[in-house]
Design a protein around this motif. Structure first.
Motif, short mmCIF file in Angstrom:
data_model
loop_
_atom_site.label_atom_id
_atom_site.label_comp_id
_atom_site.label_asym_id
_atom_site.label_seq_id
_atom_site.Cartn_x
_atom_site.Cartn_y
_atom_site.Cartn_z
N TYR A 144 0.82 -1.22 0.00
CA TYR A 144 0.00 0.00 0.00
C TYR A 144 0.85 1.26 0.00
CZ TYR A 144 -3.44 -3.50 1.26
OH TYR A 144 -4.23 -4.63 1.26
N ILE A 145 1.92 1.25 0.78
CA ILE A 145 2.68 2.50 0.91
C ILE A 145 3.63 2.75 -0.27
CG2 ILE A 145 2.50 2.48 3.42
CD1 ILE A 145 5.37 1.52 3.61
N ARG A 146 4.20 1.71 -0.85
CA ARG A 146 5.17 1.91 -1.93
C ARG A 146 4.59 2.66 -3.13
NH1 ARG A 146 9.13 -3.39 -2.66
NH2 ARG A 146 10.49 -2.96 -0.88
N PRO A 147 3.45 2.21 -3.68
CA PRO A 147 2.93 2.91 -4.87
C PRO A 147 2.19 4.20 -4.55
CG PRO A 147 1.49 1.08 -4.31
CD PRO A 147 2.64 1.02 -3.35
N THR A 148 1.97 4.49 -3.28
CA THR A 148 1.13 5.62 -2.88
C THR A 148 1.93 6.82 -2.41
OG1 THR A 148 -0.63 4.07 -2.22
CG2 THR A 148 -0.76 6.33 -1.37
N CYS A 149 2.96 6.55 -1.60
CA CYS A 149 3.67 7.63 -0.91
C CYS A 149 4.69 8.32 -1.81
CB CYS A 149 4.40 7.06 0.31
SG CYS A 149 3.32 6.48 1.62
N GLU B 5 9.36 8.42 5.82
CA GLU B 5 8.82 8.65 7.16
C GLU B 5 8.24 7.37 7.75
OE1 GLU B 5 5.57 11.69 9.26
OE2 GLU B 5 6.29 12.06 7.22
N ILE B 6 7.53 6.62 6.93
CA ILE B 6 6.94 5.37 7.43
C ILE B 6 8.03 4.31 7.64
CG2 ILE B 6 5.37 3.46 6.87
CD1 ILE B 6 3.55 5.47 5.51
N GLN B 7 9.03 4.29 6.76
CA GLN B 7 10.15 3.37 6.94
C GLN B 7 10.86 3.63 8.26
OE1 GLN B 7 11.35 0.67 5.22
NE2 GLN B 7 9.44 0.81 4.06
N LYS B 8 11.04 4.88 8.63
CA LYS B 8 11.68 5.22 9.90
C LYS B 8 10.84 4.69 11.07
CE LYS B 8 14.08 9.41 8.38
NZ LYS B 8 14.14 10.90 8.48
N LEU C 296 1.46 9.91 8.81
CA LEU C 296 1.94 10.96 7.92
C LEU C 296 1.46 12.34 8.37
CD1 LEU C 296 1.39 9.21 4.46
CD2 LEU C 296 3.54 9.51 5.69
N ASP C 297 1.50 12.57 9.67
CA ASP C 297 1.15 13.88 10.23
C ASP C 297 -0.20 14.39 9.74
OD1 ASP C 297 3.50 14.10 11.73
OD2 ASP C 297 4.61 14.88 10.01
N GLY C 298 -1.17 13.52 9.71
CA GLY C 298 -2.52 13.94 9.35
C GLY C 298 -2.84 13.95 7.87
N GLU C 299 -1.83 13.69 7.03
CA GLU C 299 -2.06 13.70 5.59
C GLU C 299 -2.87 12.47 5.15
OE1 GLU C 299 1.24 14.95 2.86
OE2 GLU C 299 2.42 14.67 4.70
N SER C 300 -3.91 12.70 4.37
CA SER C 300 -4.64 11.59 3.78
C SER C 300 -4.04 11.30 2.41
CB SER C 300 -6.13 11.91 3.65
OG SER C 300 -6.34 12.99 2.76
N VAL C 301 -4.25 10.09 1.93
CA VAL C 301 -3.70 9.67 0.64
C VAL C 301 -4.77 8.95 -0.16
CG1 VAL C 301 -1.32 9.48 1.48
CG2 VAL C 301 -2.85 7.51 1.65
N CYS D 147 -7.75 7.67 2.36
CA CYS D 147 -7.41 6.93 3.57
C CYS D 147 -6.22 7.55 4.29
CB CYS D 147 -7.10 5.47 3.23
SG CYS D 147 -5.66 5.27 2.16
N HIS D 148 -5.99 7.04 5.48
CA HIS D 148 -4.79 7.37 6.25
C HIS D 148 -4.01 6.09 6.48
CE1 HIS D 148 -5.71 11.53 7.26
NE2 HIS D 148 -6.91 11.19 7.68
N PHE D 149 -2.70 6.17 6.40
CA PHE D 149 -1.86 5.07 6.85
C PHE D 149 -1.67 5.27 8.35
CE2 PHE D 149 -0.06 5.21 2.38
CZ PHE D 149 -0.84 4.14 1.96
N ILE D 150 -2.01 4.24 9.12
CA ILE D 150 -2.10 4.38 10.57
C ILE D 150 -1.23 3.35 11.28
CG2 ILE D 150 -4.40 5.42 10.56
CD1 ILE D 150 -5.56 2.65 11.11
#
Length: 220
Positions: free
Chosen positions: A91-96, A103-106, A183-188, A198-201
């Motif tokens: 989900y995160i690779r093609p979206t972010c 940030e998510i990797q950290k 992601l600090d409140g950012e929706s994707v 959505c939000h990655f949570i």
């Protein structure tokens, strides 16, 4: 209504166990029908981690029919094979953007560096035959309690997932489980589900909400 909880831990490793494939198939049929209606038949509901992840079914105790299905996939499970990746990556690779992905990797590396396991949780679906029966709140509480105890029993230190804004799942995970946006409140908007905001949570186990802990003790 009385309920029965059935779990399948790493479906691929227990194919020979009597009844496992039948129950897994029933759960996936529930999921297929729910996703077909919820996503207008445009979103394939299964990924490779469905074969090696852990599936949990809340069943009707009177007939063992699956009412709710969901999965929890530990990071450690995704590392069993050289050709599988942690499902959250799908989900995160093609979206972010590069910055968002970093940030998510950290966030995940914070657990990896300490040798701690973490999970992706998703795939929630409800049997439409049980809708409209006034069970939603009770099932939500049971789901919360089971999910808490899974992470406690498997010593999983954190959980990540996708909270869909329009369907209210982000509000549920945020308000009832204490999960936070990564992601600090950012929706994707995910490319593989272009109509969904959505939000990655995520959240560490130690910061799961008091509400979730309470249901964990209640449905132990």
């Amino acid at each position: 209504m009385k309920y029965k909880i059935i779990s399948i831990v790493d479906y691929f490793s227990c194919l020979e166990v009597l009844g496992i494939s039948e129950k897994f198939g029933e759960g996936m049929r529930v999921k297929r029908k729910a996703y077909k209606e919820g996503h207008e038949d445009r979103y394939f509901p299964l990924t490779d981690d469905d074969l090696y992840g852990n599936h949990y079914f809340i069943c009707d105790a009177s007939n063992d029919r699956v009412i709710v299905t969901f999965k929890v996939v530990p990071f450690s499970s995704s590392q069993q094979f050289v050709n599988t990746i942690f499902p959250f990556e799908h989900y995160i690779r093609p979206t972010c953007s590069d910055t968002q992905y970093s940030e998510i990797q950290k966030y995940m590396n914070n657990f990896k560096k300490r040798g701690l396991d973490f999970s992706y949780s998703g795939g929630w679906a409800m049997n439409n035959d049980y809708r409209g029966m006034g069970l939603s709140r009770e099932l939500r509480n049971i789901y919360s309690g089971i999910h808490y105890n899974i992470h406690k029993d498997l010593n999983i230190s954190a959980c990540m997932g996708v909270g869909i804004i329009e369907k209210g799942t982000y509000d549920f995970f945020n308000k009832h489980w204490g999960f936070e946006c990564l992601l600090d409140g950012e929706s994707v908007v995910m490319p593989n589900a272009p109509s969904i905001n959505c939000h990655f949570i995520g959240q560490s186990f130690e910061h799961f909400s008091d509400n979730k802990r309470m249901h964990g003790m209640r449905y132990r």
